[in-house]
Design a protein around this motif. Structure first.
Motif, mmCIF file in Angstrom:
data_model
loop_
_atom_site.group_PDB
_atom_site.id
_atom_site.type_symbol
_atom_site.label_atom_id
_atom_site.label_comp_id
_atom_site.label_asym_id
_atom_site.label_seq_id
_atom_site.Cartn_x
_atom_site.Cartn_y
_atom_site.Cartn_z
ATOM 1 N N VAL A 108 0.830 -1.203 0.000
ATOM 2 C CA VAL A 108 0.000 0.000 0.000
ATOM 3 C C VAL A 108 0.866 1.255 0.000
ATOM 4 C CG1 VAL A 108 -1.917 -1.131 1.173
ATOM 5 C CG2 VAL A 108 -0.175 0.017 2.517
ATOM 6 N N ASP A 109 0.369 2.294 -0.645
ATOM 7 C CA ASP A 109 1.032 3.590 -0.638
ATOM 8 C C ASP A 109 0.606 4.420 0.562
ATOM 9 O OD1 ASP A 109 2.683 3.417 -2.869
ATOM 10 O OD2 ASP A 109 1.078 4.003 -4.240
ATOM 11 N N HIS A 110 -0.692 4.368 0.878
ATOM 12 C CA HIS A 110 -1.235 5.218 1.930
ATOM 13 C C HIS A 110 -1.272 4.459 3.252
ATOM 14 C CE1 HIS A 110 -2.230 8.360 -0.887
ATOM 15 N NE2 HIS A 110 -2.817 7.481 -1.665
ATOM 16 N N ARG A 111 -0.549 4.978 4.251
ATOM 17 C CA ARG A 111 -0.475 4.297 5.546
ATOM 18 C C ARG A 111 -1.847 4.215 6.211
ATOM 19 N NH1 ARG A 111 5.181 4.889 6.307
ATOM 20 N NH2 ARG A 111 5.922 4.645 4.171
ATOM 21 N N THR A 112 -2.750 5.131 5.869
ATOM 22 C CA THR A 112 -4.076 5.101 6.479
ATOM 23 C C THR A 112 -4.858 3.845 6.082
ATOM 24 O OG1 THR A 112 -4.841 6.487 4.654
ATOM 25 C CG2 THR A 112 -4.313 7.588 6.731
ATOM 26 N N SER A 113 -4.415 3.155 5.032
ATOM 27 C CA SER A 113 -5.097 1.930 4.613
ATOM 28 C C SER A 113 -4.658 0.722 5.427
ATOM 29 C CB SER A 113 -4.823 1.652 3.125
ATOM 30 O OG SER A 113 -5.228 2.721 2.312
ATOM 31 N N ILE A 114 -3.514 0.825 6.100
ATOM 32 C CA ILE A 114 -2.919 -0.361 6.728
ATOM 33 C C ILE A 114 -3.760 -0.884 7.879
ATOM 34 C CG2 ILE A 114 -0.927 -1.218 8.018
ATOM 35 C CD1 ILE A 114 0.847 0.565 6.332
ATOM 36 N N LEU A 115 -4.145 -0.017 8.817
ATOM 37 C CA LEU A 115 -4.880 -0.494 9.991
ATOM 38 C C LEU A 115 -6.221 -1.128 9.617
ATOM 39 C CD1 LEU A 115 -4.869 -0.856 13.010
ATOM 40 C CD2 LEU A 115 -5.702 1.492 13.265
ATOM 41 N N PRO A 116 -7.023 -0.530 8.716
ATOM 42 C CA PRO A 116 -8.270 -1.215 8.314
ATOM 43 C C PRO A 116 -8.013 -2.593 7.703
ATOM 44 C CG PRO A 116 -8.361 1.086 7.692
ATOM 45 C CD PRO A 116 -6.961 0.836 8.146
ATOM 46 N N LEU A 117 -6.926 -2.719 6.920
ATOM 47 C CA LEU A 117 -6.600 -4.019 6.323
ATOM 48 C C LEU A 117 -6.225 -5.036 7.400
ATOM 49 C CD1 LEU A 117 -4.503 -2.824 3.242
ATOM 50 C CD2 LEU A 117 -6.730 -3.968 3.169
ATOM 51 N N VAL A 118 -5.477 -4.572 8.410
ATOM 52 C CA VAL A 118 -5.124 -5.461 9.519
ATOM 53 C C VAL A 118 -6.377 -5.937 10.239
ATOM 54 C CG1 VAL A 118 -4.042 -5.544 11.801
ATOM 55 C CG2 VAL A 118 -2.817 -4.516 9.894
#
Length: 305
Positions: free
Chosen positions: A225-235
């Motif tokens: 992912v490019d946008h770190r804001t996407s990481i937590l929802p994916l986790v």
């Protein structure tokens, strides 16, 4: 030359053309064009090249950007001082920030700053690399820059305030093999699916080391992912675990994720950068607050050693 002309000039640059700038400034486009023609005549240089229906900033215009921003900021500082010598009354402080420092310490800084100076707005501009932060500060687009890097930065021409070092942690969905608060080693991630940022970041290099250490055990990067804001929802949806700076710990736990310390681990070096001079009172106040926070966190670390 007057401040209004400089304000118009910057608006044209920031909005990408005369018509959009005129709309944003709520002035008639002919008035804006006339002001720019007068400014160019006074300076004896062309600030824009007309290309079709649009404009492109000239070399002379690019050189005028930083001084113009500085002049308008200094004028704002004079107005702020005249409005109330006893404190800060209105205005905006602009901060360039990378994603992880933008979670913490920026949250703590803005929370405390808003308590101390409720009339001042903190405006943040996104940057994704240390170089982007440095560029925004050097150009005058932002007065302050909050960045995180693999090693301490020492940029020429800028002041650097070291804020803290953030160790990396593993963030995972609850109920899995990774337990909250239990320290793990890279080898313990064998067989895990991992979420990673693109190659070149410190976060990605740590994930690459983990997959190399656990090679042949089913450990793999399942999404980039490019946008770190996407990481937590994916986790949280169970796509995979992620390696993030400890700045994400409080938010991750509030969302129900498990956060495990990783040993051994690298550290994200968080610093605030600024130009040596020409800071508005609001920027100086935020910088001073950052210094106080850095000193307090350093004392906390010494107290736990």
């Amino acid at each position: 030359m007057d401040a209004r002309q400089l304000e118009y000039f910057l608006a044209i640059v920031e909005h990408g053309g005369f018509s959009k700038a005129a709309a944003a400034l709520h002035v008639a486009q002919p008035s804006l064009s006339q002001a720019m023609a007068t400014l160019e005549a006074d300076l004896g240089v062309a600030l824009f090249h007309r290309v079709g229906r649009g404009v492109v900033l000239s070399e002379a215009g690019a050189e005028l950007l930083e001084p113009s921003r500085r002049v308008l900021r200094d004028l704002a500082a004079v107005r702020d001082t005249a409005a109330g010598l006893a404190g800060l009354h209105g205005g905006t402080v602009e901060v360039a920030t990378m994603p992880s420092p933008g979670i913490e310490p920026l949250t703590t800084l803005i929370h405390r700053f808003a308590e101390l100076h409720p009339s001042v707005t903190v405006s943040t501009q996104a940057a994704f690399t240390p170089d982007e932060v440095l560029s925004l500060v050097r150009s005058g687009a932002c007065e302050l820059g909050l960045l995180g890097s693999a090693s301490p930065v020492n940029p020429a021409g800028l002041d650097v305030l070291h804020v803290e070092d953030q160790p990396f942690v593993v963030v995972a969905a609850p109920g899995g093999a990774i337990e909250d608060g239990v320290t793990i080693r890279p080898g313990d991630l064998a067989g895990q699916k991992l979420i990673a940022s693109r190659t070149g970041s410190l976060m990605r290099s740590i994930v690459d080391d983990i997959t190399a250490t656990a090679g042949g055990t089913g450990t793999q990067i399942v999404t980039v992912v490019d946008h770190r804001t996407s990481i937590l929802p994916l986790v949280l949806t169970g796509v995979g675990a992620a390696v993030l700076p400890s700045s994400w710990t409080r938010l991750a736990r509030r969302c129900g994720a498990a956060v495990a310390p990783l040993e051994p681990t690298a550290h994200l070096h968080v610093a605030m950068v600024s130009l040596p001079a020409h800071l508005t009172p609001a920027a100086r106040a935020l910088l001073a607050l950052t210094g106080s926070l850095a000193a307090r966190r350093a004392r906390d670390i010494r107290g736990t050693d």
